[in-house]
Design a protein around this motif. Structure first.
Motif, PDB file in Angstrom:
ATOM      1  N   SER A 276       2.279  28.779  -1.576  1.00  0.00           N
ATOM      2  CA  SER A 276       3.535  28.187  -1.117  1.00  0.00           C
ATOM      3  C   SER A 276       4.239  27.477  -2.261  1.00  0.00           C
ATOM      4  O   SER A 276       3.615  26.825  -3.093  1.00  0.00           O
ATOM      5  CB  SER A 276       3.246  27.189   0.011  1.00  0.00           C
ATOM      6  OG  SER A 276       4.438  26.620   0.489  1.00  0.00           O
ATOM      7  N   GLY A 277       5.563  27.627  -2.294  1.00  0.00           N
ATOM      8  CA  GLY A 277       6.365  27.024  -3.349  1.00  0.00           C
ATOM      9  C   GLY A 277       6.995  28.091  -4.230  1.00  0.00           C
ATOM     10  O   GLY A 277       7.107  29.264  -3.856  1.00  0.00           O
ATOM     11  N   TYR A 300      10.169  32.229  -3.964  1.00  0.00           N
ATOM     12  CA  TYR A 300       9.928  30.984  -3.237  1.00  0.00           C
ATOM     13  C   TYR A 300       9.312  31.368  -1.903  1.00  0.00           C
ATOM     14  O   TYR A 300       9.898  32.130  -1.128  1.00  0.00           O
ATOM     15  CB  TYR A 300      11.214  30.187  -3.004  1.00  0.00           C
ATOM     16  CG  TYR A 300      10.916  28.785  -2.497  1.00  0.00           C
ATOM     17  CD1 TYR A 300      10.824  27.722  -3.383  1.00  0.00           C
ATOM     18  CD2 TYR A 300      10.692  28.538  -1.153  1.00  0.00           C
ATOM     19  CE1 TYR A 300      10.522  26.454  -2.939  1.00  0.00           C
ATOM     20  CE2 TYR A 300      10.377  27.267  -0.707  1.00  0.00           C
ATOM     21  CZ  TYR A 300      10.298  26.230  -1.600  1.00  0.00           C
ATOM     22  OH  TYR A 300       9.972  24.976  -1.162  1.00  0.00           O
ATOM     23  N   SER A 302       7.154  30.103   1.705  1.00  0.00           N
ATOM     24  CA  SER A 302       6.814  29.002   2.614  1.00  0.00           C
ATOM     25  C   SER A 302       5.925  29.525   3.733  1.00  0.00           C
ATOM     26  O   SER A 302       6.162  30.609   4.280  1.00  0.00           O
ATOM     27  CB  SER A 302       8.071  28.373   3.207  1.00  0.00           C
ATOM     28  OG  SER A 302       7.728  27.455   4.235  1.00  0.00           O
ATOM     29  N   ASN A 303       4.914  28.732   4.090  1.00  0.00           N
ATOM     30  CA  ASN A 303       4.040  29.112   5.196  1.00  0.00           C
ATOM     31  C   ASN A 303       4.720  28.952   6.552  1.00  0.00           C
ATOM     32  O   ASN A 303       4.184  29.393   7.567  1.00  0.00           O
ATOM     33  CB  ASN A 303       2.760  28.273   5.160  1.00  0.00           C
ATOM     34  CG  ASN A 303       1.909  28.568   3.943  1.00  0.00           C
ATOM     35  OD1 ASN A 303       1.908  29.685   3.435  1.00  0.00           O
ATOM     36  ND2 ASN A 303       1.186  27.570   3.456  1.00  0.00           N
ATOM     37  N   THR A 368      14.145  27.915  10.758  1.00  0.00           N
ATOM     38  CA  THR A 368      13.516  27.715   9.455  1.00  0.00           C
ATOM     39  C   THR A 368      13.998  28.812   8.521  1.00  0.00           C
ATOM     40  O   THR A 368      13.948  29.992   8.871  1.00  0.00           O
ATOM     41  CB  THR A 368      11.983  27.755   9.567  1.00  0.00           C
ATOM     42  OG1 THR A 368      11.545  26.731  10.461  1.00  0.00           O
ATOM     43  CG2 THR A 368      11.340  27.532   8.212  1.00  0.00           C
ATOM     44  N   VAL A 370      14.177  30.193   4.316  1.00  0.00           N
ATOM     45  CA  VAL A 370      13.794  30.106   2.911  1.00  0.00           C
ATOM     46  C   VAL A 370      14.998  30.503   2.071  1.00  0.00           C
ATOM     47  O   VAL A 370      15.595  31.561   2.283  1.00  0.00           O
ATOM     48  CB  VAL A 370      12.610  31.035   2.604  1.00  0.00           C
ATOM     49  CG1 VAL A 370      12.335  31.078   1.107  1.00  0.00           C
ATOM     50  CG2 VAL A 370      11.362  30.566   3.328  1.00  0.00           C
ATOM     51  N   LEU A 375      13.080  25.242   1.076  1.00  0.00           N
ATOM     52  CA  LEU A 375      12.877  25.525   2.494  1.00  0.00           C
ATOM     53  C   LEU A 375      13.743  24.584   3.323  1.00  0.00           C
ATOM     54  O   LEU A 375      13.717  23.361   3.132  1.00  0.00           O
ATOM     55  CB  LEU A 375      11.407  25.347   2.870  1.00  0.00           C
ATOM     56  CG  LEU A 375      11.054  25.576   4.333  1.00  0.00           C
ATOM     57  CD1 LEU A 375      11.180  27.057   4.677  1.00  0.00           C
ATOM     58  CD2 LEU A 375       9.641  25.078   4.630  1.00  0.00           C
ATOM     59  N   ASP A 377      14.791  23.348   7.289  1.00  0.00           N
ATOM     60  CA  ASP A 377      14.422  23.313   8.698  1.00  0.00           C
ATOM     61  C   ASP A 377      15.507  22.588   9.473  1.00  0.00           C
ATOM     62  O   ASP A 377      15.914  21.480   9.089  1.00  0.00           O
ATOM     63  CB  ASP A 377      13.085  22.595   8.896  1.00  0.00           C
ATOM     64  CG  ASP A 377      11.902  23.508   8.692  1.00  0.00           C
ATOM     65  OD1 ASP A 377      11.780  24.497   9.431  1.00  0.00           O
ATOM     66  OD2 ASP A 377      11.095  23.229   7.783  1.00  0.00           O
ATOM     67  N   TYR A 400      11.443  21.438  -1.716  1.00  0.00           N
ATOM     68  CA  TYR A 400      11.432  22.352  -2.856  1.00  0.00           C
ATOM     69  C   TYR A 400      10.220  22.026  -3.712  1.00  0.00           C
ATOM     70  O   TYR A 400       9.960  20.860  -4.035  1.00  0.00           O
ATOM     71  CB  TYR A 400      12.708  22.197  -3.682  1.00  0.00           C
ATOM     72  CG  TYR A 400      12.747  23.087  -4.919  1.00  0.00           C
ATOM     73  CD1 TYR A 400      13.125  24.417  -4.805  1.00  0.00           C
ATOM     74  CD2 TYR A 400      12.395  22.591  -6.165  1.00  0.00           C
ATOM     75  CE1 TYR A 400      13.149  25.239  -5.925  1.00  0.00           C
ATOM     76  CE2 TYR A 400      12.418  23.411  -7.291  1.00  0.00           C
ATOM     77  CZ  TYR A 400      12.801  24.736  -7.165  1.00  0.00           C
ATOM     78  OH  TYR A 400      12.819  25.544  -8.266  1.00  0.00           O
ATOM     79  N   GLN A 401       9.465  23.071  -4.060  1.00  0.00           N
ATOM     80  CA  GLN A 401       8.274  22.896  -4.886  1.00  0.00           C
ATOM     81  C   GLN A 401       8.272  23.941  -5.987  1.00  0.00           C
ATOM     82  O   GLN A 401       8.568  25.113  -5.753  1.00  0.00           O
ATOM     83  CB  GLN A 401       6.995  23.066  -4.058  1.00  0.00           C
ATOM     84  CG  GLN A 401       6.802  22.046  -2.966  1.00  0.00           C
ATOM     85  CD  GLN A 401       5.532  22.323  -2.175  1.00  0.00           C
ATOM     86  OE1 GLN A 401       4.783  23.251  -2.470  1.00  0.00           O
ATOM     87  NE2 GLN A 401       5.281  21.511  -1.178  1.00  0.00           N
TER      88      GLN A 401
END
Length: 648
Positions: A276-277, A300, A302-303, A368, A370, A375, A377, A400-401
């Motif tokens: 993730s990220g 990018y 996301s779970n 949600t 991406v 990400l 929400d 954001y990661q």
């Protein structure tokens, strides 16, 4: 006799002429030759050709076997002896060829886009022949505790598994001697559909802006954990084109995850193992001549996003269980909750929820998404309750990661009377919440960050807090962590705190730390501790902590813990802070506790062991005692006299 001899010679000559007629016909169509075929330098075996002066004819079916149906359809065709052939010369410019007569080979050069594609799937599939055991078993976890040799309490839980169906219950004995039943439920799992049915007590939540409650009833949920090899998120892939037989290397964030030999043609890499990220996926393609293609694709992931068409859900119907910690059978109000999410696209998942309880109904929607910048929400909700209490709520978050930085913002608001099954209109609530965080890794040993939180309660006013923190690696095995916090309390009061900790590794899972805590109210203290972590298997650990204030020991705690094959046993000594009244005695406490389990597996035996977490395993070396068993490279026990070892 002479006549008979002439007749024989004439008959023999006629027979030979009849045999030569089809051979002459074939010579007119071309000479049959068995040639070795190469397609873009990739060997494909031997194929029969008809060789003409300026052309080669190849059976249409042979081109189809080579994956060249599309090219064959564009060429000139001939039917010879009920077999269809294609002229190689007629395939230009899509395909050209070189006929090497001395070594009887044909080298076809084909536009790579016309070749069959190669798929490299990096999904970690279930091993061949894997079996999910459904053996009958029973376990009882127990955890008694004795305080100062006169106060006793205990907790226990038991589970019976029969053909994959689990009956589970818990209970506790309070210090006054009263026994309270905890949760009790029956669980059925459908692994193929990833469905889990729970009949009995369970905690259900409706998700963002929704409520949650302990309820006795029936719950159906989709549980992706039932298939550890299932991929719930969108697939991320790479596309390349191999001109010749090539070696494909796939990297994720600089780490090689797969090397594969691929045939000429389009190449598709699917289901890359991404975290993730943000990150970068790269492929390197090297052909037989040493030429290299390289392409990097940022991503990018996301779970929180489901792949298109995949859904997850939870449905609960039952009665709320009130005061579950103190009452055994306090079922009261009817409740129904439903939560549903589905992947709309690779980048977006939508969902909704409905809650109905005694005197309250609440509903809402979620989204949600991406994006290249993180990400997102979104959630919105509305509710109605008895007494004409209508309410609304909203929520937004962004995160954001990537490797050096992490950023996040979360906002949530609701009206004064917004309600869910867990929040009544009369209850105080946060009508506005703002949370933000940043972190930045400057180097391998230095990271900095901030946290900001603001909460405004309907009845109790505003609470705000801002923190700055830093993590510094001073040397190998030594780290300095510091945090500075300013807090604004309801009523206008403010407070400042500064906390700094120095941690040093002493080797063999042992560390020591010294902390300084400075507060604006003048209650400053220095805390020292030494800690040794207990291994997962058999072994011991300890922790000793002392807090100093006003040049004396303010409080202290010493804990020792040991794990054997039969349980985990601990002792803890606590020295409380000195009372405000100098005449009052200073208190201390001694707590003794143990945790263990009794496990029964039919056909194998009865075992006393450490507490069962989520599953058990049995190592069997029939008739061989004393064999060591390991879990995650740590010894967890040895086989008994029958050659059995239970691993909790």
């Amino acid at each position: 006799m002479h006549c008979r001899t002439l007749r024989c010679w004439y008959s023999l000559l006629l027979f030979v002429l009849l045999l030569l007629i089809p051979l002459t016909a074939h010579a007119q169509d071309g000479q049959v030759a068995l040639l070795t075929v190469f397609v873009n330098e990739s060997p494909k075996g031997e194929i029969p050709f008809l060789v003409r002066d300026q052309d080669l004819l190849v059976p249409t079916s042979s081109l189809a076997d080579l994956g060249l149906e599309t090219i064959a359809a564009s060429g000139s065709r001939e039917t010879i002896d009920d077999r269809q052939y294609v002229s190689l010369a007629s395939l230009a410019p899509d395909a050209t060829y070189q006929f090497n007569e001395p070594d009887l080979s044909v080298r076809l050069q084909v536009d790579s886009s016309q070749l069959a594609s190669t798929t490299v799937d990096l999904h970690r599939s279930a091993p061949d022949g894997i079996e999910y055991a459904q053996d009958t078993s029973f376990y009882l976890n127990y955890a008694p505790r004795l305080l100062d040799f006169h106060t006793f309490d205990a907790y226990a839980e038991a589970g019976l598994s029969v053909r994959g169906t689990l009956l589970w219950s818990s209970a506790s004995m309070r210090p006054d001697g009263r026994v309270v039943r905890g949760l009790t439920h029956l669980t059925f799992d459908d692994r193929a559909a990833m469905h889990r049915w729970v009949v009995g007590d369970n905690f259900s939540s409706a998700g963002v802006l929704g409520g949650g409650a302990y309820a006795g009833g029936v719950t159906l949920s989709r549980n992706f954990d039932l298939d550890p090899y299932f991929v719930r998120g969108p697939s991320f892939g790479l596309a390349a084109t191999a001109l010749t037989p090539s070696t494909l290397d796939v990297y994720v964030n600089g780490v090689l995850v797969r090397q594969e030999q691929v045939e000429p043609g389009p190449v598709r890499v699917e289901n890359l193992p991404l975290q993730s990220g943000t990150g970068v996926a790269t492929y390197v393609l090297r052909d037989v001549f040493g030429n290299t293609q390289t392409e990097a694709s940022p991503y990018y992931i996301s779970n929180g996003v489901l792949r298109p068409g995949l859904s997850e859900y939870t449905y609960t119907v039952g009665l709320t269980r009130e005061n579950a910690a103190t009452e055994s059978f306090s079922y009261e109000k009817p409740i129904a909750l439903a939560r549903y999410r589905v992947g709309a696209t690779d980048a977006m998942t939508i969902g909704g929820r409905v809650e109905v309880g005694a005197g309250v109904a609440s509903t809402g929607a979620t989204l949600t998404a991406v994006t290249p910048v993180g990400l997102l929400d979104f959630a919105a909700g509305a509710s109605g309750a008895h007494g004409n209490h209508a309410g609304a709520a909203w929520a937004f978050s962004w995160g954001y990661q990537n490797s050096p930085a992490s950023l996040g913002l979360a906002l949530r608001g609701m009206t004064d009377r917004y309600a869910t099954v867990g929040l009544q209109p009369a209850d105080d609530r946060a009508v506005l919440e703002v949370n933000a965080h940043t972190s930045l890794s400057i180097s391998r040993g230095v990271s900095l960050g901030t946290r900001h939180a603001l909460t405004e309660y309907r009845d109790n006013g505003l609470l705000a807090q801002m923190s700055l923190f830093g993590n510094f690696r001073v040397a190998s095995g030594a780290t300095l962590v510091s945090t500075a916090t300013r807090t604004a309390l309801p009523g206008g009061k403010t407070g400042n705190d500064f906390f700094m900790t120095f941690v040093v590794s002493l080797g063999r899972a042992t560390s020591a730390q010294v902390s300084t805590h400075v507060q604006s109210d003048g209650h400053d203290e220095v805390i020292t501790s030494v800690n040794r972590s207990r291994p997962r298997g058999i072994g011991a650990g300890y922790r000793a902590t002392a807090a100093y204030a006003n040049d004396t020991i303010d409080r202290a705690q010493v804990t020792g813990e040991a794990a054997s094959a039969y349980g985990v046993h601990s002792a803890r000594y606590d020295l409380e802070s000195a009372p405000a009244d100098p005449q009052a005695p200073r208190r201390s406490h001694l707590t003794l506790s143990t945790q263990g389990a009794i496990v029964f597996v039919p056909g194998i035996g009865l075992f006393a062991t450490r507490p069962v977490q989520q599953a058990i395993g049995v190592v069997r070396v029939p008739g061989v005692p004393g064999v060591r068993g390991y879990l995650n490279n740590q010894e967890v026990g040895r086989t008994d006299g029958n050659g059995n070892l239970l691993v909790p």
